[in-house]
Write an enzyme that holds these catalytic residues in place. Structure first.
Site, short mmCIF file in Angstrom:
data_model
loop_
_atom_site.label_atom_id
_atom_site.label_comp_id
_atom_site.label_asym_id
_atom_site.label_seq_id
_atom_site.Cartn_x
_atom_site.Cartn_y
_atom_site.Cartn_z
CE1 TYR A 33 -24.93 16.28 25.22
CE2 TYR A 33 -24.55 17.73 27.24
CZ TYR A 33 -24.40 16.49 26.36
OH TYR A 33 -23.70 15.87 27.15
NE ARG A 52 -17.93 20.65 23.93
CZ ARG A 52 -17.68 20.35 25.03
NH1 ARG A 52 -16.61 19.42 25.14
NH2 ARG A 52 -18.51 20.71 25.99
NE ARG A 100 -41.22 8.96 14.92
CZ ARG A 100 -40.80 8.12 13.93
NH1 ARG A 100 -41.43 7.82 12.96
NH2 ARG A 100 -39.92 7.34 14.52
CG HIS A 102 -36.29 8.84 10.13
ND1 HIS A 102 -37.45 8.20 10.63
CD2 HIS A 102 -35.71 8.02 11.01
CE1 HIS A 102 -37.64 7.12 11.25
NE2 HIS A 102 -36.22 6.84 11.57
CE LYS A 147 -21.47 18.97 26.16
NZ LYS A 147 -21.03 17.58 26.97
CD GLU A 179 -15.76 10.33 25.29
OE1 GLU A 179 -15.57 11.63 25.61
OE2 GLU A 179 -16.54 10.10 24.53
CG LEU A 203 -17.52 15.91 23.88
CD1 LEU A 203 -18.50 16.26 22.67
CD2 LEU A 203 -18.10 16.43 25.25
C1 PLP Z 1 -18.93 11.83 26.79
C2 PLP Z 1 -18.12 13.10 27.39
N1 PLP Z 1 -16.95 13.00 27.30
C3 PLP Z 1 -16.16 14.16 27.65
C4 PLP Z 1 -16.99 14.84 28.54
C5 PLP Z 1 -16.00 16.30 28.94
O1 PLP Z 1 -16.12 17.37 28.43
P1 PLP Z 1 -16.09 18.86 28.93
O2 PLP Z 1 -14.81 18.77 29.90
O3 PLP Z 1 -16.17 19.84 27.84
O4 PLP Z 1 -17.19 18.79 29.97
C6 PLP Z 1 -18.30 15.08 28.56
C7 PLP Z 1 -18.87 16.24 29.54
O5 PLP Z 1 -20.21 16.13 29.53
C8 PLP Z 1 -18.98 14.03 28.15
O6 PLP Z 1 -20.26 13.72 28.23
#
Ligand code: PLP
Length: 286
Positions: A33, A52, A100, A102, A147, A179, A203
């Site tokens: 997403y 991304r 269903r 995998h 993501k 993070e 991320l």
């Molecule tokens: C786990 C995680 N890290 C970092 C971010 C920040 O990313 P962005 O600046 O692209 O929103 C998000 C945003 O939802 C996130 O879910």
């Protein structure tokens, strides 16, 4: 006007949008997403978000169902069909509907879902007081650069913050900052901005990249590296960044004040630069 969403080529009211129960997004969390902020009906950093998205799709071996021009057209139509000048666009692509199993299905069309929601950016008072965060061990997988819609670990980690009356959970893997549960984390130490490296443990935030760009362009000292938990706990400032929260100071961490317990000077410098950048985007042709 009711909220209009996009599902597999159709725009329709959200209460009329349905996905079959065998969608692999529902069954396996098999999809990726994006979340893109929209200010004054101007899409923020579209190209970066679409790059991304492509990286996430490559990471799960799913073919991108749209060109960037098609995504841009869909996003612009969704913005036009929804109320409010400031919105955020959530959209995801799953591996589609199949029996269903995998193993990847053959010849299954991906599911594309997109929605717009009102965007409320943090008010100035919140930037002044800052927010609270707690800490936890980062127990997620080692492809946090994708993501993925499968967010159960992030959901559980973020709930830990809520349970403690805080806003975010700051994660450490092997004693090193990665993070937040739903954001990237920066620290400031003696005027130097500290940021973790963009590797598989976090991320690659679009806001994170912008903060690095703004720091570099404005002579704010920056160090990218692996920062130990003790160094983060001793930092003068902590910030979280994300597309919907922009840059927010964290002024309490695990119940202790961060620095002097108030939002710091480097935060305000970066906040100003970020707001200037946003204003420029809003003045550009939509
Ligand atoms: C786990 C995680 N890290 C970092 C971010 C920040 O990313 P962005 O600046 O692209 O929103 C998000 C945003 O939802 C996130 O879910």
């Amino acid at each position: 006007m009711s909220q209009i969403v996009h599902l597999n080529g159709k725009f329709l009211p959200i209460d009329q949008a349905f996905v079959p129960v065998l969608d692999r997004g529902f069954i396996f969390g098999d999809g990726v997403y994006e979340v893109i902020p929209v200010y004054s009906r101007h899409v923020f950093r579209l190209e970066e978000h679409l790059t991304r998205l492509q990286n996430s799709l490559d990471g799960i071996r799913l073919v991108n169902p749209h060109t960037n021009a098609e995504w841009a057209a869909l996003i612009n139509e969704l913005i036009a069909r929804n109320e409010g000048d400031d919105q955020y666009i959530y959209f995801h692509v799953t591996r589609g509907v199949a029996k269903r199993d995998h193993a990847f299905p053959k010849d299954t069309a991906p599911t594309v879902f997109m929605m717009s929601s009102p965007l409320t950016t943090p008010p100035r008072e919140l930037c002044e007081t800052g927010v609270s965060a707690v800490s936890a061990i980062d127990n997620r997988w080692d492809r946090c650069d994708i993501k993925a819609i499968a967010l159960l670990p992030n959901v559980l980690l973020r709930q830990l913050a809520i349970d403690h009356g805080a806003v975010e959970t700051i994660l450490f893997r092997d004693g090193v900052l990665t993070e937040g549960a739903a954001s990237n984390i920066f620290a400031v130490e003696n005027g130097v901005v500290l940021a973790p490296p963009k590797d598989h443990c976090m991320l690659p935030g679009i806001t994170y990249d912008l903060v690095l760009e703004l720091a570099a362009a404005n002579g704010i000292p920056l160090e990218i590296g692996k920062f130990t938990e003790s160094r983060i706990r001793a930092a003068d400032e902590l910030w979280l960044t994300s597309s919907t929260k922009e840059i927010l100071p964290i002024t309490r961490f695990d119940g202790h004040p961060v620095g002097n317990g108030r939002s710091g000077a480097v935060f305000w410098k970066m906040h100003g630069l970020y707001q200037e950048y946003k204003a420029k985007v809003m003045r550009s042709p939509a």
